[in-house]
Design a protein around this motif. Structure first.
Motif: not given
Length: 486
Positions: A422-451
């Motif tokens: 949970g602490a890892m997920e909270k730390e990742a979320a705190a990094v914030g999001r970035f906006a993409a003009a090409a899609t008009g959406k925002t995306y998580p800056r730091l993403q965790i994906i398991t194998l």
């Protein structure tokens, strides 16, 4: 090699070629073998990846080294030759060991000897082998081929010549050729001379008539054939380092070189095997000429490059990729055996370019780079960090965030086996999001994906990813017609 009716005829194998040859390839099933094994050059080789962001180069990955040492593996290879049943090969190898001692060259020759014995077993009686080597070991390898195939099976020593700038202070002639030995297995062999003829020079056509020599005797060596001559045993094909064909692989060979070998020594539909397939030039040429093919390589990076090459050159081509992880258990087995191969496999799963190499600390905490275009125009980078261990923690997320800041990367992807805390997920979320003009959406800056999520099909959430941006893209082949080879 028995294939079911719905299984593709072409196969890429990740793994040690000796193991794959013994386990996967049926005896007497291969028509032509071309092998370009690592040389005994005491050199390390890097793949150079282009940078679509405008930098000079984003990565050099040390993919293999031509450095051999006498180790337990060498002793095992030597003993395998002893018990292979090929007495001539073992007696020769034992004599070489007496002469050379337990040194680098002997380690190289032991590795090659047992593989040549296995290749001989896989060839059909009408099959041929072309062994590509350099002058540092060619004289020893010729003896090994004599022992395995028999001296009377020797057909040609082909010299592939190339040029280079040299050095003003050289104290010897430039070494600018490789050696290709051609041996056949049985009493008959394939040679399609008409497929590789080259035009006679105007002077020759002026002096000689088709079917006749200057003295009028038919059947002499220089009889003029109306379609041209069988080429000499020295070839001068080139591959331009900045040319369309070059993919950035350090030991890449020209497609035309392999086309000549395959066209001359196999027929359409035959099986062509390359047990050291590197960036896949032999399988590329085989596909182009309508042959079935098998490629083997011990680096996942090479297999990944060949996949991209074949898909770009031959859209819709059908082939299997075997030996790479297909589930979490096999992925972790790869991680235990070779962490660098595991990292290269993992970054390929998210369409990332591998970064760094086998030198500790060379990557600065970055294992891969994904290129994407948040505004539809400018290329940005997402950096990838791979962790295959069971112990992960919030400090690893902070390290990745620091690397993102250092590299000025708007996004980071953390790939891991273990379930994040949970602490890892909270730390990742705190990094914030970035906006993409090409899609008009925002995306998580730091993403965790398991194998496990990767195997279920999850991918990084990024806008307009370009999975081919870092790789030199192979030109599409025109398979609607058989191009003139030479």
């Amino acid at each position: 090699m028995a294939a079911s009716s719905n299984r593709p005829a072409n196969h890429l194998y990740y793994g040690d070629n000796l193991d794959v040859l013994r386990r996967e390839i049926a005896d007497g099933s291969v028509d032509l073998v071309y092998l370009d094994p690592p040389f005994n050059s005491n050199a390390n080789y890097n793949i150079l990846f282009k940078s679509p962001t405008g930098a000079a180069a984003d990565a050099q990955v040390e993919v293999f080294g031509d450095t051999w040492k006498w180790t337990d593996a060498s002793e095992i290879a030597f003993d395998e030759v002893r018990y292979s049943g090929n007495l001539r090969a073992f007696e020769l190898l034992r004599a070489m060991r007496t002469f050379l001692g337990d040194n680098d060259m002997m380690a190289y020759l032991s590795m090659m000897a047992i593989r040549m014995i296995e290749i001989h077993r896989k060839l059909k009686e009408t099959g041929s082998v072309f062994l590509h080597c350099d002058p540092t070991a060619s004289h020893y390898l010729k003896l090994l081929l004599d022992a395995v195939f028999g001296a009377r099976r020797y057909r040609n020593e082909i010299i592939w010549c190339y040029t280079g700038p040299g050095s003003p202070g050289m104290r010897q002639f430039m070494r600018k050729h490789d050696v290709i030995f051609w041996f056949n297995k049985g009493d008959s062999w394939t040679f399609n001379g008409d497929a590789v003829r080259v035009a006679h020079s105007p002077k020759t056509r002026e002096n000689y008539k088709p079917g006749l020599t200057g003295s009028g005797f038919v059947g002499a060596d220089h009889v003029i054939h109306e379609r041209g001559k069988i080429p000499e045993d020295y070839w001068t094909y080139a591959i331009a380092p900045r040319g369309r064909e070059y993919l950035g692989y350090p030991t890449q060979k020209p497609v035309a070189l392999l086309e000549r070998i395959i066209a001359a020594s196999s027929n359409e539909g035959d099986v062509v095997l390359d047990p050291f397939c590197g960036c896949g030039t032999a399988v590329h040429a085989a596909q182009k000429l309508g042959r079935q093919w098998i490629g083997i390589d011990v680096t996942h990076l090479a297999i990944s490059l060949i996949e991209k090459r074949m898909q770009a050159a031959f859209p819709g081509v059908a082939f299997t990729v075997e030996g790479t992880p297909k589930d979490l258990e096999s992925a972790m087995d790869l991680a235990r055996r070779d962490k660098y191969q595991f990292q290269w496999w993992a970054v390929s799963m998210v369409d990332a370019m591998p970064y760094g190499g086998r030198k500790k600390g060379a990557d600065g905490g970055v294992d891969g780079i994904i290129y994407f275009k948040p505004d539809g125009k400018r290329t940005e980078r997402a950096i990838v960090s791979v962790k295959g261990g069971d112990n992960v923690g919030v400090g690893m997320i902070r390290d990745l965030h620091s690397a993102m800041e250092r590299e000025k990367a708007p996004a980071g992807i953390f790939l891991c086996k273990a379930t994040p805390t949970g602490a890892m997920e909270k730390e990742a979320a705190a990094v914030g999001r970035f906006a993409a003009a090409a899609t008009g959406k925002t995306y998580p800056r730091l993403q965790i994906i398991t194998l496990a999520e990767l195997f279920r099909g999850k991918t990084p959430d990024l806008p307009l990813v370009d999975p081919t941006a870092a790789f030199r893209r192979a030109a599409r082949e025109d398979t609607a017609r058989q191009a003139s080879l030479f």
